[in-house]
Scaffold this active site. Structure first.
Site, mmCIF file in Angstrom:
data_model
loop_
_atom_site.group_PDB
_atom_site.id
_atom_site.type_symbol
_atom_site.label_atom_id
_atom_site.label_comp_id
_atom_site.label_asym_id
_atom_site.label_seq_id
_atom_site.Cartn_x
_atom_site.Cartn_y
_atom_site.Cartn_z
ATOM 1 N N SER A 266 0.826 -1.152 0.156
ATOM 2 C CA SER A 266 -0.205 -0.329 0.283
ATOM 3 C C SER A 266 0.886 1.256 0.004
ATOM 4 O O SER A 266 2.104 1.001 0.449
ATOM 5 C CB SER A 266 -1.454 0.373 1.187
ATOM 6 O OG SER A 266 -0.027 0.120 2.374
ATOM 7 N N LYS A 267 0.482 2.407 0.129
ATOM 8 C CA LYS A 267 1.258 3.521 -0.236
ATOM 9 C C LYS A 267 1.875 3.701 1.384
ATOM 10 O O LYS A 267 3.059 3.966 0.738
ATOM 11 C CB LYS A 267 0.086 4.516 -0.099
ATOM 12 C CG LYS A 267 -0.665 4.945 -1.355
ATOM 13 C CD LYS A 267 -0.992 6.677 -1.934
ATOM 14 C CE LYS A 267 -1.522 6.196 -2.368
ATOM 15 N NZ LYS A 267 -3.289 6.623 -2.724
#
Ligand code: GLU
Length: 516
Positions: A266-267
């Site tokens: 994820s980010k």
């Protein structure tokens, strides 16, 4: 390239992005596997835009995703921009097809209208959860007679359309499903695990699972290669295929991509969009190579391959069912290998915009180009991204004597006994005989300094380096010094301080400092 066997349908794969942002690493890997599989089998690769979520889908995102796919070099044979025999390739433009298939399901008795309101359904779901029952639809509307349905429709009630999930023994088609997933092997779902699900909402919007089946059938998709997160949807989808009497495609669910802490990528793990990696100076070929390795490995174990070799070698049998870990260091290494293989001319084309942005390239003249190509060739070995060429070339454009004096390593060289007078000797020598313009002149220059000063080895070279370049490290002086000399005053370039002016400024700085 192997053609598909004659009794098998032609290979047709699709990448089906929901356009709600940039193409991210996971989506790109899915697209790559679909593309490689289609190309390996001489088949067709299709892009279908799944934009039924109108609140989140945008044309801007579709454009970005398609641009990112193009950047990766994944050419599609059929898609929203280039069309094809099964278009349109945007779900938002296919509503009439969906409506007709909903009608087909209703006519076949595999679906029924459901008039239950969202509030009532929500209350029932909560009740079921509280009682520890699965929150499946309680079938209130399944038993409505045609007359009851008619009456409700006449009274203006709107309805969703639900699929009648057959339970073993009780219906024409049993609801248990087993698929032979080409990556995960046999996967089974029991009919009981599923309630009657909605295929069209009361607002008229068909649901994801329904559209995917209609489209994959209509587009004659032979292999559905997609992310593992869609595996659970496959139960519903196979039931729809069966109810409609359609042949089921083969499924291959590709495992998750994890970050290095083994949580879902994820980010938090840094850049996850393909476009962000491009901005950071990663090459499309390297990106494609690295992403292909996320879950797949060639039989020969060779990790660096061009796309033709990947197409030749790719098979779903060698796709790993275990999650893959995204390793930015490995990606940087792969990228570096690609960068090192490129010619200076190729790198110049790729880095030119970066040099322009840095303000170093002012006019794209043949002289500027030749100069940059030499500078690139000199720095290439130490770089692993296109962005690395900026810090690599910065010492050529950015010179400030205060920075040199403040640099610890340069300072310790300059503070050695006798260095100031050696720098003065360097300046005198440059003034007397001119600055070396090529390797031979440089070697002669060093020979002269050697005999003048009696220095050799590091005490000879390190002060020369600091005085003439302004740094304690950098590319080989025999090439760097003539390059700096050639760059000073060259048209099309930002001003470059010549080796002589650097040495003079440094000498002044040393004298000023000494005199304090
Ligand atoms: N549109 C879905 C997604 O972006 C893909 C659906 C599928 O591949 O079946 O995740």
């Amino acid at each position: 390239m192997t053609k598909s066997m004659s009794n098998e349908p032609p290979v047709r794969t699709r990448f089906a992005p929901s356009p709600t942002g940039h193409l991210h690493v996971g989506g790109a890997r899915t697209a790559i596997f679909n593309w490689l599989f289609a190309r390996h089998h001489g088949g067709t690769f299709i892009v279908r835009v799944e934009d039924t979520d109108q609140a989140r889908s945008t044309r801007e995102s579709e454009r970005m995703v398609l641009d990112d796919l193009r950047w990766l070099g994944l050419h599609w044979d059929e898609g929203p921009d280039n069309g094809g025999p099964h278009g349109p390739y945007r779900q938002s433009e296919r509503s009439s097809l969906y409506s007709s298939v909903v009608d087909q399901l209703l006519a076949l008795g595999h679906a029924y209208p459901c008039f239950c309101s969202e509030d009532v359904l929500e209350a029932k779901r909560r009740e079921a959860e509280a009682d520890g029952r699965p929150p499946h639809y309680d079938l209130t509307c399944r038993g409505l007679t045609p007359a009851e349905i008619d009456a409700r429709v006449r009274s203006g009630a709107t309805s969703a359309i639900r699929f009648h999930v057959p339970k073993a023994g009780g219906s024409a088609v049993a609801g248990d499903v087993t698929i032979a997933d080409l990556i995960r092997g046999e996967v089974t779902w029991k009919a009981d695990s599923l309630g009657d699900f909605i295929v069209r909402r009361s607002d008229g919007m068909p649901t994801y699972n329904f559209c995917v089946v209609v489209d994959d059938h209509d587009m004659q998709i032979s292999h559905v290669i997609r992310a593992e997160e869609h595996l659970t949807n496959t139960h519903r989808q196979v039931l729809l295929y069966r109810a409609l009497g359609w042949e089921t495609p083969k499924f291959a669910h590709v495992s998750l991509i994890l970050g290095q802490d083994r949580s879902k990528l994820s980010k938090r793990h840094g850049a996850t969009s393909v476009a962000a990696w491009a901005v950071d100076g990663y090459l499309a070929d390297a990106m494609l190579n690295y992403l292909t390795l996320l879950g797949w490995s060639p039989a020969d174990g060779i990790e660096l391959f061009d796309r033709e070799s990947a197409v030749r070698a790719f098979s779903l049998e060698r796709v790993n069912s275990a999650p893959a870990v995204f390793d930015p260091q490995k990606l940087a290494w792969v990228n570096g290998q690609y960068i090192h293989k490129l010619t200076a001319a190729e790198l110049w084309e790729l880095t030119k915009p970066r040099f322009a942005t840095a303000g170093w390239l002012r006019e794209d003249s043949p002289e500027a180009r030749a100069w940059f190509e030499s500078a690139i060739a000199l720095s290439q070995k130490g770089t692993s991204t296109l962005a690395d060429f900026i810090p690599a070339l910065a010492p050529m454009f950015e010179f400030a004597v205060d920075d040199v004096l403040a640099d610890q390593e340069a300072d310790s060289i300059l503070r050695e006994e006798g260095t100031e007078s050696f720098v003065a000797q360097i300046v005198d020598e440059l003034k007397a005989n001119g600055t070396p313009r090529d390797g031979d002149e440089y070697k002669a220059f060093v020979e002269r300094l050697k005999s003048l000063s009696g220095r050799k080895g590091k005490p000879l070279f390190m002060p020369i380096r600091v005085a003439m370049t302004g740094r304690a490290h950098g590319p080989e002086l025999v090439a760097l010094v003539p390059l700096l000399e050639a760059g000073s005053g060259l048209r099309g370039l930002a001003p470059i301080a010549s080796p002589l002016s650097r040495a003079e400024a440094l000498l002044d700085g040393l004298r000023a400092r000494g005199g304090r």
